[in-house]
Structure formats: structure tokens, C-alpha cells
Design a protein around this motif. Sequence first.
Motif, PDB file in Angstrom:
ATOM      1  N   PHE A   1      52.920  58.404 135.791  1.00 26.25           N
ATOM      2  CA  PHE A   1      51.602  58.006 134.692  1.00 26.25           C
ATOM      3  C   PHE A   1      51.594  56.336 134.604  1.00 26.25           C
ATOM      4  O   PHE A   1      53.130  55.875 134.124  1.00 26.25           O
ATOM      5  N   LEU A   2      50.610  56.485 134.065  1.00 20.94           N
ATOM      6  CA  LEU A   2      50.800  54.512 133.628  1.00 20.94           C
ATOM      7  C   LEU A   2      50.417  54.862 131.778  1.00 20.94           C
ATOM      8  O   LEU A   2      49.615  56.109 131.712  1.00 20.94           O
ATOM      9  N   SER A   3      51.531  53.550 131.531  1.00 19.26           N
ATOM     10  CA  SER A   3      51.098  53.950 130.016  1.00 19.26           C
ATOM     11  C   SER A   3      50.050  53.350 129.302  1.00 19.26           C
ATOM     12  O   SER A   3      49.575  51.930 130.004  1.00 19.26           O
TER      13      SER A   3
ATOM     14  N   SER B   1      48.602  58.435 140.762  1.00 18.68           N
ATOM     15  CA  SER B   1      48.946  58.202 139.712  1.00 18.68           C
ATOM     16  C   SER B   1      48.440  57.993 138.718  1.00 18.68           C
ATOM     17  O   SER B   1      48.191  58.685 137.374  1.00 18.68           O
ATOM     18  N   LEU B   2      46.926  57.837 139.137  1.00 20.11           N
ATOM     19  CA  LEU B   2      45.406  57.720 137.954  1.00 20.11           C
ATOM     20  C   LEU B   2      45.620  59.301 137.468  1.00 20.11           C
ATOM     21  O   LEU B   2      45.443  59.163 136.473  1.00 20.11           O
ATOM     22  N   ARG B   3      45.189  60.518 138.744  1.00 18.73           N
ATOM     23  CA  ARG B   3      45.209  61.910 138.290  1.00 18.73           C
ATOM     24  C   ARG B   3      46.721  61.924 137.168  1.00 18.73           C
ATOM     25  O   ARG B   3      46.244  63.244 136.832  1.00 18.73           O
ATOM     26  N   HIS B   4      47.710  61.584 137.778  1.00 20.17           N
ATOM     27  CA  HIS B   4      48.956  62.121 136.857  1.00 20.17           C
ATOM     28  C   HIS B   4      48.933  61.441 135.203  1.00 20.17           C
ATOM     29  O   HIS B   4      48.874  62.207 134.524  1.00 20.17           O
ATOM     30  N   THR B   5      47.917  60.511 134.821  1.00 18.83           N
ATOM     31  CA  THR B   5      47.525  59.750 134.002  1.00 18.83           C
ATOM     32  C   THR B   5      46.609  60.584 133.345  1.00 18.83           C
ATOM     33  O   THR B   5      46.023  60.224 132.095  1.00 18.83           O
ATOM     34  N   ALA B   6      45.636  61.101 133.984  1.00 16.83           N
ATOM     35  CA  ALA B   6      44.360  61.477 133.330  1.00 16.83           C
ATOM     36  C   ALA B   6      44.604  62.545 132.493  1.00 16.83           C
ATOM     37  O   ALA B   6      44.320  63.121 132.010  1.00 16.83           O
TER      38      ALA B   6
ATOM     39  N   LYS C   1      50.118  41.567 140.918  1.00 13.95           N
ATOM     40  CA  LYS C   1      49.864  41.101 140.027  1.00 13.95           C
ATOM     41  C   LYS C   1      50.148  41.267 138.277  1.00 13.95           C
ATOM     42  O   LYS C   1      50.829  40.945 138.351  1.00 13.95           O
ATOM     43  N   ALA C   2      50.535  42.134 138.010  1.00 13.12           N
ATOM     44  CA  ALA C   2      50.025  43.074 136.424  1.00 13.12           C
ATOM     45  C   ALA C   2      51.696  43.734 136.932  1.00 13.12           C
ATOM     46  O   ALA C   2      52.252  43.698 135.373  1.00 13.12           O
ATOM     47  N   GLY C   3      52.684  42.971 138.034  1.00 14.82           N
ATOM     48  CA  GLY C   3      53.913  43.698 137.472  1.00 14.82           C
ATOM     49  C   GLY C   3      54.434  45.263 137.461  1.00 14.82           C
ATOM     50  O   GLY C   3      55.104  45.502 136.552  1.00 14.82           O
ATOM     51  N   ILE C   4      53.161  46.265 138.230  1.00 20.52           N
ATOM     52  CA  ILE C   4      53.271  47.816 137.758  1.00 20.52           C
ATOM     53  C   ILE C   4      54.285  48.524 138.854  1.00 20.52           C
ATOM     54  O   ILE C   4      53.176  47.794 140.214  1.00 20.52           O
ATOM     55  N   VAL C   5      55.388  48.798 139.084  1.00 24.27           N
ATOM     56  CA  VAL C   5      55.747  49.216 140.546  1.00 24.27           C
ATOM     57  C   VAL C   5      55.972  50.976 140.135  1.00 24.27           C
ATOM     58  O   VAL C   5      55.683  51.657 139.343  1.00 24.27           O
ATOM     59  N   GLY C   6      55.959  51.643 141.331  1.00 27.14           N
ATOM     60  CA  GLY C   6      56.202  53.035 141.848  1.00 27.14           C
ATOM     61  C   GLY C   6      55.213  53.565 141.004  1.00 27.14           C
ATOM     62  O   GLY C   6      54.960  54.979 141.055  1.00 27.14           O
ATOM     63  N   VAL C   7      53.780  53.168 141.577  1.00 29.37           N
ATOM     64  CA  VAL C   7      52.138  53.777 141.102  1.00 29.37           C
ATOM     65  C   VAL C   7      51.419  53.737 142.536  1.00 29.37           C
ATOM     66  O   VAL C   7      51.443  52.729 143.173  1.00 29.37           O
ATOM     67  N   CYS C   8      50.921  55.079 142.777  1.00 29.26           N
ATOM     68  CA  CYS C   8      49.979  54.918 143.628  1.00 29.26           C
ATOM     69  C   CYS C   8      48.409  54.970 143.056  1.00 29.26           C
ATOM     70  O   CYS C   8      48.299  55.517 141.841  1.00 29.26           O
TER      71      CYS C   8
ATOM     72  N   PHE D   1      35.982  51.755 138.863  1.00 27.48           N
ATOM     73  CA  PHE D   1      37.107  53.148 139.947  1.00 27.48           C
ATOM     74  C   PHE D   1      38.251  53.325 139.302  1.00 27.48           C
ATOM     75  O   PHE D   1      38.263  54.721 139.441  1.00 27.48           O
ATOM     76  N   VAL D   2      38.970  52.736 138.837  1.00 29.55           N
ATOM     77  CA  VAL D   2      39.907  53.082 138.038  1.00 29.55           C
ATOM     78  C   VAL D   2      39.780  53.603 136.509  1.00 29.55           C
ATOM     79  O   VAL D   2      40.478  55.020 136.937  1.00 29.55           O
ATOM     80  N   ALA D   3      38.957  53.268 135.873  1.00 36.34           N
ATOM     81  CA  ALA D   3      38.886  54.068 134.639  1.00 36.34           C
ATOM     82  C   ALA D   3      38.095  55.497 135.095  1.00 36.34           C
ATOM     83  O   ALA D   3      38.511  56.195 134.906  1.00 36.34           O
ATOM     84  N   PHE D   4      37.452  55.699 136.245  1.00 33.17           N
ATOM     85  CA  PHE D   4      36.547  57.347 136.353  1.00 33.17           C
ATOM     86  C   PHE D   4      37.626  57.791 137.020  1.00 33.17           C
ATOM     87  O   PHE D   4      37.756  59.510 136.625  1.00 33.17           O
ATOM     88  N   ALA D   5      38.199  57.036 137.347  1.00 35.17           N
ATOM     89  CA  ALA D   5      39.271  58.059 138.469  1.00 35.17           C
ATOM     90  C   ALA D   5      40.420  58.748 137.147  1.00 35.17           C
ATOM     91  O   ALA D   5      40.996  60.083 137.325  1.00 35.17           O
ATOM     92  N   ILE D   6      40.954  58.362 135.683  1.00 36.74           N
ATOM     93  CA  ILE D   6      41.473  58.479 134.765  1.00 36.74           C
ATOM     94  C   ILE D   6      40.543  59.070 133.757  1.00 36.74           C
ATOM     95  O   ILE D   6      41.268  60.586 133.302  1.00 36.74           O
TER      96      ILE D   6
END
Length: 402
Positions: free
Chosen positions: A185-187, A306-311, A296-303, A205-210
Motif C-alpha cells: 500500500f502507498l504511504s 495497490s490502491l485497494r490495499h491502501t484504502a 516519475k514519482a519513484g514509486i516501485v512495486g505498485v499496481c 481517479f486515484v483518489a476515488f479508488a482509495i
Amino acid sequence: MARKNGKDRGVLQRKGREGWWVRLYVNGRERWFRCDTKSQAKALYGRLKADIREGIFFPEKFAPRKDITLRAWILRSLDGSTNRGIENERRYGRRWSLLLGKRLLADISREDMRQVQAKMRAKLKPLPKNASKEAQPKRRWSDATINRHFAFLRHVLMLAVKDGKLIQNPVSGLKFFPEVKRTRFLSDEELARLRGVMPESDWKFVAFAIETGLRRGEQFGLRWDQVDLENGVLTLPLPKGGKTRHVPLSEEAKTILRSFDSFLRSAWVFPGLKDVAQPMDSRAFLRRSFEPNLRKAGIVGVCWHSLRHTAASRRIMAGVDLVSVKEILGHRDIQTTLRYSHLAPGHLRDAVNRGSLSGTVTKTVTSQQREGGEERQPVDFVVRPEGLEPPTPRSVVWCSIH
């Protein structure tokens, strides 16, 4: 196998009939079994003769079986399928058609399955032309992907068993590979970096998923007639679990929905860029915006999942109980939600201290004061019935990203 005059006894071709035939004499009665090739006929002859010697040959069990190849049976099983994962099933079907498509169902053994497992696990991706000498080739399929292929084949062959075209499912009892389950999940810091590089329209779109915890297919397939802003709920008919699900909307999620004007021109909340009569292609959005901005943001290992895991993770860390998170995400089993339990604030620390030999109790709720100013823990004045543990109150705090 017994041979006579240099020929295999019991394996022969019949005049006017196609294929190869196996001839057996059981209790004085002649019985015939048809095969497509001579090698298949030899194998069948040897198996039937062994059954006769062991006294386990029952001709009636071969009567309902019909000769059909694996490829033909897969096509028949997929014909008219209404499963949500039909595209994945077709992909698995094409793979099995290439591997064992010409084999008859009755000729596929468990040993064949083990060999295919080993070959798929050993298959490597070819290195690109500009790869360095130190580069190591990666596996073509992960253990989880291999397991999905065999789970599909197990289901298809089980249908053949129920239909009388197969006696035993060769995949049943086959040991699957253990899978590494990741809960990435994303910090807060990663979310801030991602928002800083994404256009505001794409960030919504990303915010709505979280905010909602929807799966990718559920979000990009969302229609305006499924949105109830007045009551703050989404109604998803027949999602992954197969039952209609109601998803509560946070205030931030409602704000995001109100900012969209797609309801003026389309029935879809996220309409296609070229054809508003169709939903947006989620894969195209991932390739166009989400994945490049992750790099661009240097974030790896995320699909996207992962936004659902973040939620889920954000709500657990905010103190929301696991049952509520289960209902929000639409998990069928509480065991799926328990993967986030380690994020609950202090839950294991409190649990391990209860019953400790030191006799100390960690403060888990607000302490109460004795008369005269002496501090006292709740455990000192709660009288427990034997064998019962009093419930620990939890404060439900909804989290939202802004």
C-alpha cells in the motif's frame, strides 16, 4: 505387451473403420475400444490388461466415456460462459490447447500435470537485445499464474467428470505452488509524491479508488444510475462475489463525484475518451497516466490493486474495525480482511501483554481515577464471568485523503 509374429496382440486396425482399436477377451466375451493413434491404443491396452489381472476391470465404467480431445472440451466448456473472468479463462484455455490440446481427456495423467508444472516454472523470458552481460533472465510465469492455469484446468476437467466423459480428474490432488501474498500500500509520503506529478484530472481517479476501495473493473465500469449521492452509497450489481454490494461513500468521494460532468453526455461515470457511449479503457489509462507517473514519482512495486490495499490499510490504521472494512471492501471471507490486521494500532502489543507472567496490563482504554487521585486500570474493577473476555471498545474513525 504380448506380441505375435512381430505384431502387438490386441492392438489393430479394423477394415472400414477409422483409428486404432484395442481388442480384449473378458470372461469369453470380445470387447473393442477405439483410439485415434497406435500409441494411445498401446497405452490403453496395457492399462486394461493390468486391470484384468488385478480383478478391477469393469467394462461398464468405460461405456459412458466418449473420445474427445482437451482442446475440443475446453471450447465446449467456454461456449456460452457468463463468468466475469471469461477473458482470463479464454487465455488459460488457449495456453492449455497449445500444451495438451491434441491429447484425449482419458489419456491425460497426473504425471503429465506434474511435468507441465515443472516446465512452466522453468520457462524463462528471453533477454532483450540491449541487455547487459550481467542481466539474468526472469521467469515467464510466476507461481500464482501457474496456479491459476491449473485451477482453470481442474474446473474444466471436473465438468468432464460430471458429464461422464472422464473417470477421474488428473488435476485433483495435485499440489499447487505456495504463493507469496503481498499487501503493498502507498504511504502518505508516496501519495503526496504521486499527486505532485499527476494532472489533477487523473489524480481524481486515484483518489476515488482509495476513497471507495473499488476494484479496477468496478470503478471504471461504474454507471451514474448506480450512484446515490443523496444517501452516499454506490450499488454494484453482481460484482466479483456474485452478490449485489452497497459501498458507502466518504465525503471526499462525494466531492469527487460532484466535480465530474460526465453525466451530461454519458451513462458512465468514467466514459471513454473517444466514444462516450462506452466506459473508459482502464488498461489504456494505466499505460497513459498511472504507470508513467508512478515512475516519475519513484514509486516501485505498485499496481492499481495497490490502491485497494491502501484504502483498507488507511482505515485499519485509523482504528476502523475489521468487520467494517470487510463490508466496505466487499470481501466474502473475513480471512481476506485479516491480512491487514497487523496494521491495527497496538492490537498485538496489547494482546501479548494480557496474561503475561509480569502481571502488568497495557493501557488500552482511558484509565479511571480512584477516589483520592489514585489511578486505576479498567481490569482492576471489571468482574469477568469465567471463560468470557469482555469486549474491547473500538473507536470507528473514517479516514479520507485530501
